[in-house]
Design a protein around this motif. Sequence first.
Motif, mmCIF file in Angstrom:
data_model
loop_
_atom_site.group_PDB
_atom_site.id
_atom_site.type_symbol
_atom_site.label_atom_id
_atom_site.label_comp_id
_atom_site.label_asym_id
_atom_site.label_seq_id
_atom_site.Cartn_x
_atom_site.Cartn_y
_atom_site.Cartn_z
ATOM 1 N N ASP A 2 -19.299 -84.351 -22.746
ATOM 2 C CA ASP A 2 -19.210 -83.015 -22.736
ATOM 3 C C ASP A 2 -18.171 -82.580 -21.201
ATOM 4 O O ASP A 2 -18.447 -83.109 -20.143
ATOM 5 C CB ASP A 2 -20.433 -82.135 -22.565
ATOM 6 N N THR A 3 -17.150 -81.755 -21.353
ATOM 7 C CA THR A 3 -16.482 -81.583 -20.267
ATOM 8 C C THR A 3 -17.223 -80.924 -19.151
ATOM 9 O O THR A 3 -16.642 -80.943 -18.018
ATOM 10 C CB THR A 3 -15.069 -80.752 -20.655
ATOM 11 N N ASP A 4 -18.168 -79.984 -19.707
ATOM 12 C CA ASP A 4 -18.916 -79.180 -18.619
ATOM 13 C C ASP A 4 -19.508 -80.197 -17.600
ATOM 14 O O ASP A 4 -19.763 -79.858 -16.602
ATOM 15 C CB ASP A 4 -19.769 -78.108 -19.401
ATOM 16 N N LEU A 5 -20.245 -81.304 -18.377
ATOM 17 C CA LEU A 5 -21.068 -81.888 -17.825
ATOM 18 C C LEU A 5 -20.258 -82.900 -16.689
ATOM 19 O O LEU A 5 -20.710 -83.092 -15.752
ATOM 20 C CB LEU A 5 -21.831 -82.977 -18.538
ATOM 21 N N ALA A 7 -17.650 -81.852 -15.280
ATOM 22 C CA ALA A 7 -17.167 -81.180 -14.089
ATOM 23 C C ALA A 7 -18.259 -81.127 -13.058
ATOM 24 O O ALA A 7 -18.178 -81.135 -11.918
ATOM 25 C CB ALA A 7 -16.732 -79.898 -14.626
ATOM 26 N N ARG A 8 -19.483 -80.754 -13.790
ATOM 27 C CA ARG A 8 -20.841 -80.602 -12.984
ATOM 28 C C ARG A 8 -21.063 -81.746 -12.182
ATOM 29 O O ARG A 8 -21.418 -82.175 -10.978
ATOM 30 C CB ARG A 8 -21.932 -80.322 -13.857
ATOM 31 N N SER A 11 -18.541 -82.606 -9.232
ATOM 32 C CA SER A 11 -19.077 -81.506 -8.206
ATOM 33 C C SER A 11 -20.215 -81.924 -7.423
ATOM 34 O O SER A 11 -20.155 -81.997 -6.263
ATOM 35 C CB SER A 11 -19.284 -80.157 -8.744
#
Length: 417
Positions: A2-5, A7-8, A11
Motif C-alpha cells: 500500500d502506498t500509504d504504508l 510513505a509512512r 517517514s
Amino acid sequence: MDTDLVARLRSTYEDLHAHPELSGDEHRTAGVVAGWLREEGFDVHEGIGGAGVAGVLSQGDGPTVLLRADMDALPVAEETGLPYASTVDGVMHACGHDMHVTCLLGAAVELAAARDAWRGTLVVVFQPAEEIGVGAQDMVDDGLYQKVPKPDIVLGQHVAPIPAGTLGLRPGPSFASADTLRVTLFGVGGHGSRPEATVDPVLLAATTTVRLHTVVSREVAGNDTAVLTVGAINAGTKANIIPDTAELLLSVRSYTEQVRGRVLGAIERIVAAEAQAAGAPRPPTVERLEGVPAVINDAAATERTQQVLESVVGPGRVVDPGLITGSEDVGILAQTADVPIVYWLLGGADPAEFAGAESMEQIVRVVADLPSNHSPHYRPVPSPTIEIGVDALVTAARHWLDSLPGDVEKPGSGSTS
C-alpha cells in the motif's frame, strides 16, 4: 505494498536515521517500535535486556516464526549530506539498523493485516546493543523466551552495499564469529635515556603485535578462514619516559569453533611467551571483552527460504555473497532455542551504480568502491530497499507460518547447520 504504508515507512526511516541511539540507549527507537506494534494488535513486551522490544501475534496452532531487527547506531560522525542526516553529534546509523527496524515494522503491519490467511505464532524482536555484541544474549538472559514463545525458526536480514533488488544468502557458515580481546603487558618503567634499567612494554607490544600477525598465515590451514587484527596499541605519555604497561586491543574473526579455539589459544601462548622472553616482571593478562558466535545458516531451511525469496526479487537475484567476515549476534537467538536460522543480506545500494555490471566479478568491483557499513558516508537508498526488505520478511515468514510444525527441522535433525 500500500502506498500509504510505503510513505509512512519512508517517514519513519528518515526519523530513525535522524535520531540515532548508541548501544544500550535505544529507548526512543524502542518507543516508536512499541507504538507501531500496539496499533497492529501485537502483545508487546518492552524493556527486555535493556531497550529490547518483542511483539507476539498468535493465530492458533502452527509454527512459531521469529523475525529479528537490531536497533542501535554507531559512534560515527555522519558525512552523507542527506536532508535527514543524524541530528546527534558523533552518532550515526552507519550500519543500517534504522533500515532493519523500518523493514520489520512494515512486515509486522503486513502480516497483521493478513492474519486470517495464516496459522501459527509470529514473534518480532527488536534488539538493542548488537554493535557491542551483547544485545541478543542480554535479551535471552532477561527471559526473552519466558515472555514470548520459543520459535521454530529465526529469520532476519542485514542491509549491505549490494544492488537494491538483490539478496545475498548462503547455507552454512555465513557471518563470522567475533572476539574482542584486551591484552595488558607489564614492564618496568624508567627514563628513556636508561632503557637497560627497564623492561620496555612498548617494545614488548611491538614484538607481540608482529608475532600475533603470523597466527593466521602460519597456524590456520589454507582451506580455513580467520582474521586477526591488532586494532590499537596504547602505551606511554612522553618521548623520554618508558611506561610500566602497554595495552593491545585485538579483533578475531572465524567461522568454526575449531579455528576459533586454535586462534584464541595461539594468542594466549604468544602473548605469554613474548612477555617471558622480554623478562616481564609479571605475566600479561588477556581479557575477553566481547564474544559473538558465527551465524551458521541451516542448509535445508536456507534452500527452502531461497526459493521463496526468489519470488520477491526474481530468479538469479538471490546470490551467494561468500563468507562474510563481519559479525552478528542474531545467531544466539537461534542457538538458545535450538532451532534453525536463515539470515540474508538485503541489497541497499543504488542500482544505477551498477549500470553495465553484469557478472558477479563486475558487481564485486563496484561494491568495493562504494561506502560500506560503518562508513560515515554509508547511505542505503530508501526505495526500493524498504519495499523489498518488507516483502522479503513477509514472504519468508508466510512460507514458514504456512508450513506444518513438523516441516521445520531442528539443527542436526536431517539438515546441516
